[in-house]
Design a protein around this motif. Structure first.
Motif, PDB file in Angstrom:
ATOM      1  N   LEU A 112      -3.177 -56.450   5.910  1.00 25.68           N
ATOM      2  CA  LEU A 112      -1.729 -56.285   5.782  1.00 25.68           C
ATOM      3  C   LEU A 112      -1.234 -54.922   6.243  1.00 25.68           C
ATOM      4  CD1 LEU A 112      -1.150 -57.999   2.319  1.00 25.68           C
ATOM      5  CD2 LEU A 112      -0.961 -59.010   4.606  1.00 25.68           C
ATOM      6  N   ASN A 113      -2.105 -53.929   6.193  1.00 28.81           N
ATOM      7  CA  ASN A 113      -1.717 -52.585   6.589  1.00 28.81           C
ATOM      8  C   ASN A 113      -2.300 -52.279   7.965  1.00 28.81           C
ATOM      9  OD1 ASN A 113      -0.874 -49.950   6.712  1.00 28.81           O
ATOM     10  ND2 ASN A 113      -2.304 -49.197   5.150  1.00 28.81           N
ATOM     11  N   HIS A 114      -1.433 -52.087   8.944  1.00 30.38           N
ATOM     12  CA  HIS A 114      -1.910 -51.826  10.305  1.00 30.38           C
ATOM     13  C   HIS A 114      -2.499 -50.420  10.447  1.00 30.38           C
ATOM     14  CE1 HIS A 114      -0.198 -55.578  11.780  1.00 30.38           C
ATOM     15  NE2 HIS A 114       0.949 -55.282  11.156  1.00 30.38           N
ATOM     16  N   LYS A 115      -2.171 -49.540   9.539  1.00 27.74           N
ATOM     17  CA  LYS A 115      -2.715 -48.179   9.569  1.00 27.74           C
ATOM     18  C   LYS A 115      -3.699 -47.970   8.415  1.00 27.74           C
ATOM     19  CE  LYS A 115       1.468 -46.261  11.680  1.00 27.74           C
ATOM     20  NZ  LYS A 115       2.553 -45.240  11.544  1.00 27.74           N
ATOM     21  N   TRP A 116      -4.529 -48.995   8.180  1.00 29.20           N
ATOM     22  CA  TRP A 116      -5.441 -48.938   7.043  1.00 29.20           C
ATOM     23  C   TRP A 116      -6.502 -47.852   7.213  1.00 29.20           C
ATOM     24  CZ3 TRP A 116     -10.617 -49.763   7.995  1.00 29.20           C
ATOM     25  CH2 TRP A 116     -10.935 -50.366   9.216  1.00 29.20           C
ATOM     26  N   GLU A 117      -6.801 -47.470   8.454  1.00 29.93           N
ATOM     27  CA  GLU A 117      -7.832 -46.454   8.669  1.00 29.93           C
ATOM     28  C   GLU A 117      -7.400 -45.099   8.121  1.00 29.93           C
ATOM     29  OE1 GLU A 117      -9.056 -46.271  12.683  1.00 29.93           O
ATOM     30  OE2 GLU A 117      -9.387 -48.426  12.893  1.00 29.93           O
ATOM     31  N   GLU A 118      -6.091 -44.888   8.020  1.00 33.21           N
ATOM     32  CA  GLU A 118      -5.617 -43.622   7.471  1.00 33.21           C
ATOM     33  C   GLU A 118      -5.816 -43.530   5.960  1.00 33.21           C
ATOM     34  OE1 GLU A 118      -1.580 -43.212   8.630  1.00 33.21           O
ATOM     35  OE2 GLU A 118      -2.002 -43.130  10.788  1.00 33.21           O
ATOM     36  N   ASP A 119      -6.051 -44.662   5.301  1.00 33.49           N
ATOM     37  CA  ASP A 119      -6.292 -44.649   3.861  1.00 33.49           C
ATOM     38  C   ASP A 119      -7.684 -44.126   3.513  1.00 33.49           C
ATOM     39  OD1 ASP A 119      -3.784 -45.719   3.552  1.00 33.49           O
ATOM     40  OD2 ASP A 119      -4.510 -47.800   3.449  1.00 33.49           O
ATOM     41  N   PHE A 120      -8.583 -44.114   4.471  1.00 32.81           N
ATOM     42  CA  PHE A 120      -9.940 -43.643   4.251  1.00 32.81           C
ATOM     43  C   PHE A 120     -10.088 -42.234   4.829  1.00 32.81           C
ATOM     44  CE2 PHE A 120     -10.158 -48.231   4.395  1.00 32.81           C
ATOM     45  CZ  PHE A 120     -10.937 -48.532   3.288  1.00 32.81           C
ATOM     46  N   PRO A 121     -10.838 -41.378   4.186  1.00 31.30           N
ATOM     47  CA  PRO A 121     -11.037 -40.022   4.724  1.00 31.30           C
ATOM     48  C   PRO A 121     -11.891 -40.044   5.987  1.00 31.30           C
ATOM     49  CG  PRO A 121     -12.418 -40.366   2.796  1.00 31.30           C
ATOM     50  CD  PRO A 121     -11.524 -41.568   2.888  1.00 31.30           C
ATOM     51  N   ALA A 122     -11.874 -38.956   6.690  1.00 31.00           N
ATOM     52  CA  ALA A 122     -12.660 -38.857   7.925  1.00 31.00           C
ATOM     53  C   ALA A 122     -14.147 -38.834   7.596  1.00 31.00           C
ATOM     54  CB  ALA A 122     -12.275 -37.592   8.687  1.00 31.00           C
ATOM     55  N   ASP A 123     -14.905 -39.567   8.401  1.00 31.23           N
ATOM     56  CA  ASP A 123     -16.349 -39.646   8.200  1.00 31.23           C
ATOM     57  C   ASP A 123     -17.044 -38.836   9.289  1.00 31.23           C
ATOM     58  OD1 ASP A 123     -18.851 -40.464   7.239  1.00 31.23           O
ATOM     59  OD2 ASP A 123     -18.925 -42.094   8.707  1.00 31.23           O
ATOM     60  N   PRO A 124     -17.679 -37.722   8.931  1.00 28.52           N
ATOM     61  CA  PRO A 124     -18.308 -36.881   9.963  1.00 28.52           C
ATOM     62  C   PRO A 124     -19.553 -37.504  10.560  1.00 28.52           C
ATOM     63  CG  PRO A 124     -18.806 -36.010   7.788  1.00 28.52           C
ATOM     64  CD  PRO A 124     -17.824 -37.126   7.585  1.00 28.52           C
ATOM     65  N   THR A 125     -20.147 -38.479   9.900  1.00 27.50           N
ATOM     66  CA  THR A 125     -21.390 -39.066  10.403  1.00 27.50           C
ATOM     67  C   THR A 125     -21.142 -40.039  11.546  1.00 27.50           C
ATOM     68  OG1 THR A 125     -21.302 -40.893   8.798  1.00 27.50           O
ATOM     69  CG2 THR A 125     -22.410 -38.872   8.121  1.00 27.50           C
ATOM     70  N   GLY A 126     -19.973 -40.643  11.598  1.00 23.01           N
ATOM     71  CA  GLY A 126     -19.689 -41.633  12.633  1.00 23.01           C
ATOM     72  C   GLY A 126     -20.172 -43.024  12.309  1.00 23.01           C
ATOM     73  N   TYR A 127     -20.847 -43.205  11.166  1.00 19.56           N
ATOM     74  CA  TYR A 127     -21.345 -44.531  10.804  1.00 19.56           C
ATOM     75  C   TYR A 127     -20.214 -45.478  10.425  1.00 19.56           C
ATOM     76  CZ  TYR A 127     -26.019 -42.527  10.733  1.00 19.56           C
ATOM     77  OH  TYR A 127     -27.199 -41.920  11.079  1.00 19.56           O
ATOM     78  N   PHE A 128     -19.121 -44.941   9.915  1.00 20.80           N
ATOM     79  CA  PHE A 128     -17.987 -45.792   9.577  1.00 20.80           C
ATOM     80  C   PHE A 128     -17.410 -46.444  10.825  1.00 20.80           C
ATOM     81  CE2 PHE A 128     -13.358 -46.249   8.787  1.00 20.80           C
ATOM     82  CZ  PHE A 128     -13.431 -47.230   7.791  1.00 20.80           C
ATOM     83  N   ASP A 129     -17.286 -45.668  11.899  1.00 20.32           N
ATOM     84  CA  ASP A 129     -16.793 -46.233  13.160  1.00 20.32           C
ATOM     85  C   ASP A 129     -17.769 -47.245  13.737  1.00 20.32           C
ATOM     86  OD1 ASP A 129     -14.511 -44.654  13.022  1.00 20.32           O
ATOM     87  OD2 ASP A 129     -15.451 -42.990  14.113  1.00 20.32           O
ATOM     88  N   ASP A 130     -19.068 -46.957  13.609  1.00 21.32           N
ATOM     89  CA  ASP A 130     -20.069 -47.911  14.097  1.00 21.32           C
ATOM     90  C   ASP A 130     -19.995 -49.221  13.318  1.00 21.32           C
ATOM     91  OD1 ASP A 130     -20.878 -45.958  15.841  1.00 21.32           O
ATOM     92  OD2 ASP A 130     -22.579 -45.300  14.606  1.00 21.32           O
ATOM     93  N   PHE A 131     -19.835 -49.130  12.008  1.00 25.71           N
ATOM     94  CA  PHE A 131     -19.733 -50.329  11.186  1.00 25.71           C
ATOM     95  C   PHE A 131     -18.453 -51.107  11.515  1.00 25.71           C
ATOM     96  CE2 PHE A 131     -18.434 -52.481   7.234  1.00 25.71           C
ATOM     97  CZ  PHE A 131     -19.563 -53.262   7.011  1.00 25.71           C
ATOM     98  N   LYS A 132     -17.352 -50.393  11.761  1.00 27.40           N
ATOM     99  CA  LYS A 132     -16.081 -51.044  12.112  1.00 27.40           C
ATOM    100  C   LYS A 132     -16.195 -51.775  13.441  1.00 27.40           C
ATOM    101  CE  LYS A 132     -12.935 -48.391  13.620  1.00 27.40           C
ATOM    102  NZ  LYS A 132     -11.914 -47.324  13.736  1.00 27.40           N
ATOM    103  N   HIS A 133     -16.827 -51.147  14.414  1.00 27.01           N
ATOM    104  CA  HIS A 133     -16.999 -51.800  15.717  1.00 27.01           C
ATOM    105  C   HIS A 133     -17.928 -53.009  15.609  1.00 27.01           C
ATOM    106  CE1 HIS A 133     -14.644 -48.725  17.439  1.00 27.01           C
ATOM    107  NE2 HIS A 133     -15.585 -47.790  17.554  1.00 27.01           N
ATOM    108  N   PHE A 134     -18.938 -52.913  14.764  1.00 25.03           N
ATOM    109  CA  PHE A 134     -19.853 -54.044  14.589  1.00 25.03           C
ATOM    110  C   PHE A 134     -19.119 -55.235  13.977  1.00 25.03           C
ATOM    111  CE2 PHE A 134     -22.722 -56.452  11.831  1.00 25.03           C
ATOM    112  CZ  PHE A 134     -23.678 -56.860  12.746  1.00 25.03           C
ATOM    113  N   VAL A 135     -18.262 -54.972  12.981  1.00 26.80           N
ATOM    114  CA  VAL A 135     -17.508 -56.060  12.356  1.00 26.80           C
ATOM    115  C   VAL A 135     -16.550 -56.698  13.351  1.00 26.80           C
ATOM    116  CG1 VAL A 135     -15.813 -56.597  10.571  1.00 26.80           C
ATOM    117  CG2 VAL A 135     -17.732 -55.097  10.043  1.00 26.80           C
ATOM    118  N   LYS A 136     -15.863 -55.886  14.175  1.00 28.07           N
ATOM    119  CA  LYS A 136     -14.950 -56.428  15.169  1.00 28.07           C
ATOM    120  C   LYS A 136     -15.697 -57.240  16.226  1.00 28.07           C
ATOM    121  CE  LYS A 136     -11.318 -52.915  14.813  1.00 28.07           C
ATOM    122  NZ  LYS A 136     -10.564 -51.839  15.535  1.00 28.07           N
TER     123      LYS A 136
END
Length: 220
Positions: A112-136
């Motif tokens: 429902l929130n198009h800017k949901w990524e802003e609700d989560f803090p920045a991840d310095p490891t980059g694993y959050f982005d990897d997990f997001k791309h894997f789900v997509k």
């Protein structure tokens, strides 16, 4: 019949609960792998994200904490299914309910929130982005896995409610007729223990025959 149905529901609840535990173990292993890989990268090269003001690597620790929480819920579910205790079943259903509410809140925020990524803090490891791309990239598979987990959790709550309605085993100590005792059998209220005889038992028929012989000798 009731005892057989109760045992069947306990077995199914343990099986469904084990599926949740398997998901928790997979999350723990993935979280440990991320922590180990992050530590190895930090030891080989300096990173601009490491410092007193850098954001913490929250994603991998959150993933690990969720896996541990699922394993704890699985252990409590096995205890509740084995004992069929009302308090344990209520606590187990409460844990599952909170887990479903958390999953529903995160899912609603993402869709429902198009800017949901802003609700989560920045991840310095980059694993959050990897997990997001894997789900997509594997959205259909991840969608069915998520729906399956939610259905299993709902089924666990339903089975726990049915098991709570049936109650614990009332005849668990009555394994055989020889094990019955007066305090366990309410129908035998006037039950009296047979007297204990030390030595050889005295039979009435034998006493009667000896008494007849003694009387015959006295008459003679």
């Amino acid at each position: 019949m009731g005892r057989m149905a109760r045992s069947c529901i306990q077995s199914v609840l343990k099986l469904m609960n084990s599926l949740i535990g398997m998901v928790g173990i997979a999350m723990i292993l993935y979280g440990l792998w991320m922590i180990r890989d992050w530590q190895r990268q930090m030891s080989h090269r300096p990173s601009p994200f490491v410092g007193p003001d850098s954001p913490p690597p929250w994603f991998m620790y959150t993933f690990l904490a969720l896996g541990i929480s699922l394993c704890v819920i699985t252990c409590s579910g096995h205890v509740a299914a084995e004992t069929a205790n009302g308090c344990c079943l209520y606590c187990y259903m409460l844990f599952i309910f909170f887990l479903i509410v958390l999953e529903a809140a995160v899912t609603a925020d993402v869709f429902l929130n198009h800017k949901w990524e802003e609700d989560f803090p920045a991840d310095p490891t980059g694993y959050f982005d990897d997990f997001k791309h894997f789900v997509k990239k594997n959205f259909e598979m991840c969608k069915w896995i998520g729906l399956t987990v939610v259905c299993v959790e709902g089924l666990c709550i339903l089975l726990a409610m049915i098991l709570k309605a049936l109650g614990p085993h009332q005849e668990r100590y009555y394994d055989s007729d020889d094990d019955y005792s007066p305090d366990r059998v309410p129908l035998l209220k006037n039950y009296v223990h047979p007297p204990y005889v030390v030595g050889d038992p005295i039979h009435r028929s034998k006493n009667d025959s000896w008494q007849i012989k003694i009387n015959d000798k006295a008459n003679k």
